[in-house]
Design a protein around this motif. Structure first.
Motif, mmCIF file in Angstrom:
data_model
loop_
_atom_site.group_PDB
_atom_site.id
_atom_site.type_symbol
_atom_site.label_atom_id
_atom_site.label_comp_id
_atom_site.label_asym_id
_atom_site.label_seq_id
_atom_site.Cartn_x
_atom_site.Cartn_y
_atom_site.Cartn_z
ATOM 1 N N MET A 1 17.685 -12.359 -10.800
ATOM 2 C CA MET A 1 16.521 -13.292 -11.683
ATOM 3 C C MET A 1 15.433 -13.536 -10.288
ATOM 4 S SD MET A 1 16.634 -17.188 -13.030
ATOM 5 C CE MET A 1 17.305 -17.779 -11.700
ATOM 6 N N VAL A 2 15.822 -13.883 -9.246
ATOM 7 C CA VAL A 2 14.980 -14.265 -8.079
ATOM 8 C C VAL A 2 14.333 -12.860 -7.657
ATOM 9 C CG1 VAL A 2 14.835 -14.893 -5.815
ATOM 10 C CG2 VAL A 2 16.237 -15.924 -7.259
ATOM 11 N N GLY A 3 15.062 -11.981 -7.580
ATOM 12 C CA GLY A 3 14.641 -10.481 -7.219
ATOM 13 C C GLY A 3 13.522 -10.244 -8.533
ATOM 14 N N ALA A 4 13.806 -10.172 -9.623
ATOM 15 C CA ALA A 4 12.745 -10.078 -10.714
ATOM 16 C C ALA A 4 11.231 -10.757 -10.610
ATOM 17 C CB ALA A 4 13.295 -10.337 -12.219
ATOM 18 N N LYS A 5 11.493 -12.152 -10.378
ATOM 19 C CA LYS A 5 10.440 -12.944 -10.116
ATOM 20 C C LYS A 5 9.629 -12.565 -8.900
ATOM 21 C CE LYS A 5 10.419 -14.673 -13.935
ATOM 22 N NZ LYS A 5 9.041 -14.251 -14.724
ATOM 23 N N LEU A 6 10.249 -12.249 -7.911
ATOM 24 C CA LEU A 6 9.619 -11.650 -6.749
ATOM 25 C C LEU A 6 8.751 -10.413 -6.976
ATOM 26 C CD1 LEU A 6 12.380 -12.392 -3.802
ATOM 27 C CD2 LEU A 6 10.128 -13.692 -4.219
ATOM 28 N N ALA A 7 9.438 -9.573 -7.656
ATOM 29 C CA ALA A 7 8.547 -8.278 -7.979
ATOM 30 C C ALA A 7 7.533 -8.799 -8.975
ATOM 31 C CB ALA A 7 9.689 -7.239 -8.472
ATOM 32 N N ASN A 8 7.807 -9.557 -9.985
ATOM 33 C CA ASN A 8 6.706 -10.019 -10.885
ATOM 34 C C ASN A 8 5.428 -10.754 -10.228
ATOM 35 O OD1 ASN A 8 5.887 -10.056 -13.685
ATOM 36 N ND2 ASN A 8 6.283 -12.223 -13.743
ATOM 37 N N VAL A 9 5.775 -11.673 -9.214
ATOM 38 C CA VAL A 9 4.634 -12.225 -8.559
ATOM 39 C C VAL A 9 3.893 -11.329 -7.596
ATOM 40 C CG1 VAL A 9 4.115 -14.042 -6.724
ATOM 41 C CG2 VAL A 9 5.618 -14.592 -8.449
ATOM 42 N N ALA A 10 4.281 -10.175 -6.972
ATOM 43 C CA ALA A 10 3.719 -9.386 -6.195
ATOM 44 C C ALA A 10 3.022 -8.298 -6.963
ATOM 45 C CB ALA A 10 5.200 -8.460 -5.630
ATOM 46 N N VAL A 11 3.226 -8.333 -8.376
ATOM 47 C CA VAL A 11 2.139 -7.456 -9.125
ATOM 48 C C VAL A 11 0.643 -7.639 -8.942
ATOM 49 C CG1 VAL A 11 1.639 -6.951 -11.343
ATOM 50 C CG2 VAL A 11 3.798 -6.646 -10.926
ATOM 51 N N PRO A 12 0.269 -9.196 -9.156
ATOM 52 C CA PRO A 12 -1.011 -9.716 -9.157
ATOM 53 C C PRO A 12 -1.635 -9.029 -7.631
ATOM 54 C CG PRO A 12 0.120 -11.310 -10.330
ATOM 55 C CD PRO A 12 1.105 -10.376 -9.732
ATOM 56 N N LEU A 13 -0.772 -9.439 -6.540
ATOM 57 C CA LEU A 13 -1.018 -9.274 -5.310
ATOM 58 C C LEU A 13 -1.504 -8.075 -4.960
ATOM 59 C CD1 LEU A 13 1.694 -11.411 -3.359
ATOM 60 C CD2 LEU A 13 -0.757 -12.199 -3.908
ATOM 61 N N LEU A 14 -0.815 -6.932 -5.611
ATOM 62 C CA LEU A 14 -1.201 -5.510 -5.340
ATOM 63 C C LEU A 14 -2.179 -5.232 -6.407
ATOM 64 C CD1 LEU A 14 -0.083 -2.992 -4.062
ATOM 65 C CD2 LEU A 14 1.393 -2.528 -5.989
ATOM 66 N N LEU A 15 -2.405 -5.984 -7.486
ATOM 67 C CA LEU A 15 -3.656 -5.415 -8.143
ATOM 68 C C LEU A 15 -4.856 -6.054 -7.513
ATOM 69 C CD1 LEU A 15 -4.370 -4.600 -11.132
ATOM 70 C CD2 LEU A 15 -4.308 -7.044 -11.653
ATOM 71 N N GLN A 16 -4.626 -7.077 -6.756
ATOM 72 C CA GLN A 16 -5.963 -7.413 -6.030
ATOM 73 C C GLN A 16 -6.285 -6.391 -4.884
ATOM 74 O OE1 GLN A 16 -5.346 -8.915 -2.653
ATOM 75 N NE2 GLN A 16 -7.457 -9.104 -2.282
ATOM 76 N N ARG A 17 -5.508 -5.790 -4.302
ATOM 77 C CA ARG A 17 -5.612 -4.770 -3.158
ATOM 78 C C ARG A 17 -6.310 -3.499 -3.844
ATOM 79 N NH1 ARG A 17 -1.287 -3.593 1.176
ATOM 80 N NH2 ARG A 17 -3.215 -2.521 1.934
ATOM 81 N N LEU A 18 -5.687 -3.122 -5.138
ATOM 82 C CA LEU A 18 -5.991 -2.219 -5.841
ATOM 83 C C LEU A 18 -7.727 -2.265 -6.326
ATOM 84 C CD1 LEU A 18 -5.653 0.646 -7.598
ATOM 85 C CD2 LEU A 18 -4.900 -0.863 -9.341
ATOM 86 N N VAL A 19 -7.991 -3.437 -6.697
ATOM 87 C CA VAL A 19 -9.439 -3.614 -7.045
ATOM 88 C C VAL A 19 -10.147 -3.628 -5.882
ATOM 89 C CG1 VAL A 19 -11.298 -5.495 -8.000
ATOM 90 C CG2 VAL A 19 -8.987 -4.938 -9.100
ATOM 91 N N ASP A 20 -10.029 -4.192 -4.752
ATOM 92 C CA ASP A 20 -10.626 -4.245 -3.403
ATOM 93 C C ASP A 20 -10.794 -2.983 -2.845
ATOM 94 O OD1 ASP A 20 -11.358 -6.937 -3.529
ATOM 95 O OD2 ASP A 20 -9.900 -7.610 -2.017
ATOM 96 N N SER A 21 -9.865 -2.129 -3.033
ATOM 97 C CA SER A 21 -9.709 -0.956 -2.479
ATOM 98 C C SER A 21 -10.979 0.347 -3.296
ATOM 99 C CB SER A 21 -8.155 -0.084 -2.810
ATOM 100 O OG SER A 21 -7.411 -0.861 -1.754
ATOM 101 N N MET A 22 -11.142 -0.202 -4.480
ATOM 102 C CA MET A 22 -12.155 0.457 -5.298
ATOM 103 C C MET A 22 -13.577 0.020 -4.876
ATOM 104 S SD MET A 22 -10.419 2.506 -7.334
ATOM 105 C CE MET A 22 -11.588 2.972 -8.507
ATOM 106 N N THR A 23 -13.814 -0.938 -4.218
ATOM 107 C CA THR A 23 -15.214 -1.069 -3.553
ATOM 108 C C THR A 23 -15.634 -0.137 -2.424
ATOM 109 O OG1 THR A 23 -14.286 -2.693 -2.204
ATOM 110 C CG2 THR A 23 -14.859 -3.630 -4.092
ATOM 111 N N LEU A 24 -15.573 1.179 -2.751
ATOM 112 C CA LEU A 24 -15.987 2.205 -2.076
ATOM 113 C C LEU A 24 -17.262 2.848 -2.529
ATOM 114 C CD1 LEU A 24 -12.445 3.880 -1.695
ATOM 115 C CD2 LEU A 24 -13.396 2.268 -0.005
ATOM 116 N N ARG A 25 -18.080 3.184 -1.499
ATOM 117 C CA ARG A 25 -19.335 4.057 -1.784
ATOM 118 C C ARG A 25 -19.139 5.301 -2.801
ATOM 119 N NH1 ARG A 25 -22.056 4.626 3.804
ATOM 120 N NH2 ARG A 25 -19.823 5.177 4.135
ATOM 121 N N PRO A 26 -19.658 5.614 -3.666
ATOM 122 C CA PRO A 26 -19.739 6.854 -4.481
ATOM 123 C C PRO A 26 -19.621 8.091 -3.665
ATOM 124 C CG PRO A 26 -21.219 5.474 -5.318
ATOM 125 C CD PRO A 26 -20.968 4.753 -4.074
#
Length: 638
Positions: free
Chosen positions: A53-78
């Motif tokens: 259960m703890v492992g499932a919640k750690l993975a679940n909380v990590a999803v928005p953190l990775l999503l933040q990096r994904l969005v910031d990584s898209m701020t590249l020049r065309p």
């Protein structure tokens, strides 16, 4: 005799003055403490489930953190080549892996903990079943079967609901809330954690207070549901009585009255649920607007990135999704605890008749024992004594008959001997051993009874006869049936011994049920026998035939014969005449007739009545045998 009530107190063996009360489980925490040992029996599975259960919640909380990096990584020049290399390979695969781990850990948690949940359900259900069988006859005479079975059913189901909602929803949500608040406080300013925390506190306080207020409607609905169910079961069990008096419409009205009350209670519950849901959505909406306003302001001022904004929004959606169901979860958990309390209260009900501390089994009886009633006093209700200083002896291997008018206390003797109740004065001994000092199981193992009212299981004829000695062979079952003069009739039916007898044996006539009961007792072959009006439902011809068999069976047994018809007791070694709980005459048949007392008058009255009805009974017997058997046995509804 069918007297129910309270037992009178006694200096020697004080019984309860009322049915043994249950010790109610007062609080939710007490119910949880009662449940915990059943789950902790599978402690390694519990620990493993918590880790998953703890492992499932750690993975679940990590999803928005990775999503933040994904969005910031898209701020590249065309046209930047990193857009096609870094983002798809590293972040997208990582995002997918975290989503998979969340689901995988959740499934592993359920898989591991399922055995603990079902094991606890099985253990509690079995313990409840055994406890109900250990309760006194008084409890079972006063219970409402439909309502009681409903409470047990809801209690067992409540265990699964409680474990499911708490371990799979509430506890994971608490872990996730703690992680999210920590991340917001560390990554951003205290406003994010403060707004989120205040909203959560307000949300939980509102949910708990409204749900507590609503619980009265749910509890009332459950009570009305149990009452309606009990009414329906009782009416269906008494189907024939309803038909006899043409009261189908009356029963339907009574059932509908309870259903109408149930409908009103459920409407109140639904209305209050709508109020709860509306308030929850209002709190969530205000909190989301405040957080997004704060995040948008941070992006505009350059303190936060677009990825941070997306992360905050994802956290809030991820956090408030399970909180949307908090009211439902809390309500279901509360209801599960209420249902558990009812079942545990039933399990806590004290036994009115219990084995004494250190009680040992009745010593093995190498020969028929002597049974003694020594100055026995007993009352179901203190205001109405049933037995008064009653003393008599059934010598080893002899038959003692008890006769008397209805209400004199005859059948109470059998109940006391079986320890369905304990005497309040005096004592009862078997082979010199006080039956209160030995185990109930050993006493009942030594006694066989053919009761006045025979109730059979909804199973086959063979099963009901074999119930006297489970595991008996077919040959032994048939031998007992022959002795009870019912084998030929059973063998002549299409299904033979595999014929179903119907609920409570309703497909059999009264005489047929009694003969099955006689066969069942003969198969048990105990050293002590009780015949409580054993041939009362038989016609004269069958009564004489079976009476001869019973005399043969009782020849080497210690036998208590309770009878209303005096023709069945003439060969007893001693006859006791009871009246108002006392023995007023005793002796053999010939001696009692010579005394010209109560027995002689009863004999005279019964003989004159017998002469008038003898011809009619003989005609009934001839008609019964000529038509292939008595009454209704195995008659198809068609």
């Amino acid at each position: 005799m069918r007297h129910h009530g309270e037992a009178a107190p006694s200096p020697s063996t004080p019984p309860p003055s009322s049915p043994a009360p249950a010790r109610p489980v007062q609080t939710d925490w007490q119910a949880l403490r009662r449940l915990f040992p059943y789950l902790w029996h599978y402690k390694w599975r519990v620990i493993a489930a918590l880790l998953f259960m703890v492992g499932a919640k750690l993975a679940n909380v990590a999803v928005p953190l990775l999503l933040q990096r994904l969005v910031d990584s898209m701020t590249l020049r065309p046209g930047d080549p990193r857009a096609m290399l870094v983002v798809p390979v590293a972040l997208l695969l990582g995002y997918g892996a975290l989503r998979l781990m969340t689901s995988l850990f959740a499934e592993l948690r359920e898989l591991v903990f399922a055995k603990a949940t079902q094991g606890a359900v099985r253990s509690i259900a079995l313990e409840t079943f055994r406890h109900l069988h250990s309760l006194s006859l008084r409890f079972h005479l006063e219970r409402q079967t439909g309502g009681m079975t409903r409470d047990i059913e809801r209690g067992v189901r409540g265990i699964e609901s409680l474990v499911s909602y708490s371990l799979y929803s509430i506890v994971p949500t608490i872990i996730e809330v703690a992680l999210v608040l920590g991340i917001l406080a560390v990554r951003f300013d205290a406003w994010f954690a403060g707004i989120t925390g205040c909203a959560l506190v307000l949300y939980i306080a509102f949910t708990v207070s409204v749900t507590e207020w609503r619980s009265q409607f749910r509890r009332q609905a459950n009570e009305l549901d149990s009452a309606a169910h009990a009414r329906a079961i009782d009416s269906l069990l008494n189907y024939e009585t309803v038909k006899y008096f043409n009261n189908e419409a009356f029963e339907a009205r009574r059932y509908d009255e309870r259903l109408e009350k149930l409908r009103r209670a459920r409407l109140k519950s639904q209305t209050s649920l709508s109020l709860l849901n509306s308030g929850q959505q209002l709190i969530i909406a205000v909190a989301l607007v405040a957080l997004l306003w704060r995040a948008t302001e941070g992006v505009a001022q350059g303190r936060m990135t677009l990825g941070d904004l997306v992360m905050v929004n994802a956290f809030m959606l991820q956090l408030y999704m399970p909180l949307n169901f908090l009211g439902v979860l809390y309500r279901e958990i509360k209801q599960s605890l209420i249902d558990l309390q009812k079942m545990f209260t039933l399990m806590e009900r004290e036994r009115e008749v219990d084995d004494a501390g250190g009680a040992r089994p009745l010593r093995q009886l190498q020969a028929p024992p002597t049974v003694r009633f020594e100055s026995v006093g007993f009352a179901y209700d203190p205001a109405r004594p049933i037995l008064r200083q009653l003393s008599f002896e059934i010598p080893a291997g002899k038959t003692v008959a008890v006769v008397g008018p209805s209400g004199s206390g005859k059948s109470t003797l059998a109940r006391l001997l079986y320890r369905f109740y304990d005497v309040q004065q005096g004592r009862i001994t078997i082979a010199g051993q006080d039956i209160r000092a030995v185990t109930q199981a050993s006493v009942r193992q030594a006694i066989g009874i053919v009761p006045q009212d025979t109730v059979l299981f909804n199973d086959t004829v063979a099963y009901n006869i074999a119930y006297g000695r489970p595991g008996a062979t077919q040959a032994e079952i048939e031998s007992a049936a022959r002795a009870a003069r019912i084998h030929d009739f059973i063998a002549g039916t299409p299904a033979g011994y595999e014929t179903m007898v119907g609920e409570r044996g309703l497909k059999l006539s009264g005489g047929e049920k009694q003969r099955v009961a006689i066969a069942r007792t003969l198969l048990k072959d105990p050293p002590v026998l009780i015949f409580d009006e054993a041939t009362s439902a038989l016609d004269s011809a069958n009564e004489r035939a079976i009476q001869a068999e019973l005399q043969g069976v009782a020849r080497n047994k210690t036998t208590l014969l309770i009878a209303h018809r005096l023709s069945t007791v003439v060969d007893a070694h001693e006859i006791l005449v009871m009246e108002a709980g006392r023995i007023v005459e005793r002796g053999t048949h010939a001696q009692l007739l010579a005394q010209q007392g109560r027995y002689a008058r009863m004999w005279e009255l019964q003989q004159s009545g017998a002469e008038e009805s003898a011809a009619a009974q003989e005609m009934d017997a001839v008609h019964s045998h000529g038509s292939g058997g008595a009454g209704r046995m195995f008659v198809s509804p068609a």
